[in-house]
Motif scaffolding. Structure first.
Motif, short mmCIF file in Angstrom:
data_model
loop_
_atom_site.label_atom_id
_atom_site.label_comp_id
_atom_site.label_asym_id
_atom_site.label_seq_id
_atom_site.Cartn_x
_atom_site.Cartn_y
_atom_site.Cartn_z
N LEU A 182 0.99 -1.19 0.11
CA LEU A 182 0.06 0.03 -0.09
C LEU A 182 0.76 1.33 -0.13
O LEU A 182 2.10 1.19 0.35
CB LEU A 182 -0.87 0.06 1.13
N VAL A 229 1.94 5.80 4.47
CA VAL A 229 1.13 6.90 4.84
C VAL A 229 1.70 7.54 6.45
O VAL A 229 2.38 6.86 7.18
CB VAL A 229 -0.26 5.88 5.74
N TYR A 275 -2.65 9.72 9.68
CA TYR A 275 -4.06 9.33 9.28
C TYR A 275 -4.93 10.12 8.72
O TYR A 275 -5.58 9.48 7.73
CB TYR A 275 -4.69 8.72 10.65
N LYS A 334 -7.51 -4.31 0.74
CA LYS A 334 -7.24 -2.99 0.50
C LYS A 334 -8.33 -2.23 1.12
O LYS A 334 -8.00 -1.24 1.99
CB LYS A 334 -6.83 -2.61 -0.98
N GLN A 335 -9.39 -2.33 0.85
CA GLN A 335 -10.44 -1.85 1.31
C GLN A 335 -10.76 -1.98 2.98
O GLN A 335 -10.94 -0.97 3.76
CB GLN A 335 -11.81 -2.32 0.72
N VAL A 371 -8.26 -2.25 4.82
CA VAL A 371 -7.07 -1.34 5.40
C VAL A 371 -7.47 0.17 5.44
O VAL A 371 -7.04 0.95 6.42
CB VAL A 371 -5.58 -1.72 4.82
N LEU A 372 -8.07 0.56 4.39
CA LEU A 372 -8.53 1.93 3.97
C LEU A 372 -9.42 2.41 5.02
O LEU A 372 -9.58 3.38 5.55
CB LEU A 372 -8.87 2.10 2.75
N THR A 373 -10.38 1.26 5.35
CA THR A 373 -11.49 1.64 6.53
C THR A 373 -10.86 1.92 7.47
O THR A 373 -11.39 2.58 8.40
CB THR A 373 -12.60 0.65 6.45
N PHE A 395 -7.88 2.83 8.49
CA PHE A 395 -7.11 4.16 8.61
C PHE A 395 -8.31 5.26 8.67
O PHE A 395 -8.03 6.34 9.38
CB PHE A 395 -6.27 4.37 7.33
N ARG A 396 -9.41 4.92 7.94
CA ARG A 396 -10.37 6.10 8.23
C ARG A 396 -10.95 6.01 9.61
O ARG A 396 -11.18 7.15 10.13
CB ARG A 396 -11.53 5.85 7.17
#
Length: 488
Positions: A29, A32, A35, A383-384, A386-388, A390-391
């Protein structure tokens, strides 16, 4: 035949060294740095005498709810983790999945040995001109059968690895459910306590509004106030009273939900906590983004499903290659017990079978393409996830920062209005101001206190959600994927 077998085994060993599918490693990914849109501050503004510090690069706290320093809250969480039916069902489902994994590994990696017995009484048609037209006889058979299928191309091993990864994912999901239950109990208890405090404050505001309405009505009857003034005062009191049923319904619903999470019936809901007795944690760990991938159980569950999907691609590929099985049997048989038990009744057999798929109507290729597509879907799902995650952390950090700022202003307003109310009460005792002015100052204080209660509850709740978002310090679940690999 021996040369063919040696060639087949050599060819299988070469192919088994090659990968029949993806390696199952999570996709890389983008780096980052922080956050949210902006980097989180090192600490928040001071509110009610507490400035929360964000400990960067710290490890998650396992029993974070104990930082609220409330024995009653700790007892609720412990009770919920012990008695929740949902958690107990998830635990038993996980235990069943682990036993299914053991069963599949045992049946695929080891030979099967069965003991069989047979006793028959049969009537057969005889051959014309050779003996009687029918024959009656008994048959007694007892034998041991053994069979083993060589995993030449790793189909069984990869299938075991896929199932182990699925069990591993279920284990992570159980850990996530356990942590979510603890967070829901904490936020539910805080919410119920805050609603109770809001109800108490609102009830006092209703009393003040009723007193104002009665006084305005008396002034109207004496001619010192208009009819509109009296109606407006009565309308304000009624409107304020109308807000109470909604608050009480929300409070009762929160208590009922909390009771069910504890494994109780709603009528056995625990008493409300004292909101003022809860201590907001001053230090909150913030895991760096790269470490969050290992500490969040939902990300680990997605990673395990990714490995399972990769193994399934290997299974679908290996099924397109030859399969070799050996079988053997030995025992006793005869048309009578003495014959069956004698040396003449000994029977045995040994055999081998080699099968190579040639034509299955394109089914094997379609299964391989389906497994590859499922793997690619698992990559996107990872991936989704991980993104969720982080959000989730970014939202929790932003909410907690704003909670402290809002509570700081609300606390200042509450303290200031409290001082005004105290001064008004003292002046009213001396006869310097009318009782209506005291009620007005108290009403201002109670309204400011309502805002302070809401923001205080929000800070306590969002702190719990941030602890929950950080995950577990050591993963929290045992990795069982290695159990499917005989080499491990």
């Amino acid at each position: 035949m021996m040369r063919f077998s040696l060639t087949t085994l050599a060819f299988a060993s070469v192919l088994s060294a090659c990968s029949f599918g993806p390696d199952g490693k999570p996709p890389a990914l983008p780096p980052v740095s922080h956050y949210g849109v902006t980097a989180q501050p090192s600490h928040t503004v001071s509110a009610e005498g507490v400035s929360q510090t964000f400990d960067a690069s710290a490890k998650p706290v396992p029993d974070w709810w104990k930082l609220y320093r409330s024995d009653a809250l700790n007892a609720l969480v412990d009770e919920g983790l012990r008695n929740s039916p949902n958690l107990a069902a998830a635990d038993k489902s996980l235990a069943a999945a682990r036993e299914q994994l053991r069963a599949q590994i045992g049946s695929s990696m080891l030979p099967s040995i069965d003991l069989g017995g047979q006793v028959d009484r049969e009537r057969a048609i005889g051959v014309p001109n050779f003996g009687p037209p029918t024959v009656l006889y008994n048959l007694f058979v007892g034998q041991i059968r053994a069979q083993y299928t060589f995993d030449l191309f790793g189909a069984a091993r990869l299938a075991d690895r896929a199932l182990a990864a699925q069990v591993d994912s279920q284990s992570w999901q159980f850990d996530a459910a356990r942590r979510a239950l603890a967070a829901n109990i904490v936020t539910g208890a805080i919410g119920a306590a805050a609603l109770r405090a809001q109800i108490d404050t609102t009830e006092r505001l209703v009393v003040l509004a009723d007193e104002d309405a009665r006084e305005t009505q008396r002034r109207y009857e004496l001619g010192s106030a208009s009819r509109s003034d009296a109606l407006n005062a009565r309308s304000s009191a009624a409107g304020l009273a109308a807000s109470l049923p909604g608050l009480k319904a929300q409070w009762l619903s929160t208590r009922h939900a909390l009771a069910v999470m504890l494994g109780r019936t709603p009528d056995q809901a625990p008493p409300d906590l004292d909101l003022a007795a809860l201590t907001v944690p001053a230090n909150v760990p913030v895991v760096v983004p790269s470490d969050l991938l290992a500490s969040r159980p939902d990300i680990q569950a997605a990673d395990a499903l990714l490995k399972a999907a990769a193994a399934q691609v290997g299974v679908a590929t290996a099924q397109m290659f030859p399969s070799l099985s050996l079988s053997a049997q030995m025992g006793k048989a005869g048309f009578s017990w003495p014959t069956a038990l004698s040396g003449a009744g000994a029977i045995w057999g040994i055999g081998a079978s080699l099968s190579q798929p040639l034509f299955h109507g394109g089914a094997l290729l379609a299964q391989k393409r389906a497994a590859q597509a499922s793997y690619e879907a698992a990559v996107s799902q990872y991936k989704q996830t991980v993104l969720t995650a982080f959000r989730n952390v970014a939202d929790s950090l932003a909410a907690l920062e704003q909670d402290n700022e809002a509570l700081s202003f609300a606390d200042t307003a509450s303290r200031t209005s409290m001082s005004v109310f105290s001064d008004s009460t003292a002046r009213a005792r001396l006869g310097a101001i009318a009782p209506s002015s005291v009620r007005a100052s108290e009403r201002q204080y109670r309204n400011a206190r309502l805002d302070a209660i809401r923001y205080e509850s929000a800070r306590l709740t969002d702190t719990a959600l941030l602890f929950q978002a950080m995950g577990s310090p050591n993963g929290g679940a045992a990795n069982v994927a290695a159990a499917a690999d005989p080499a491990k």
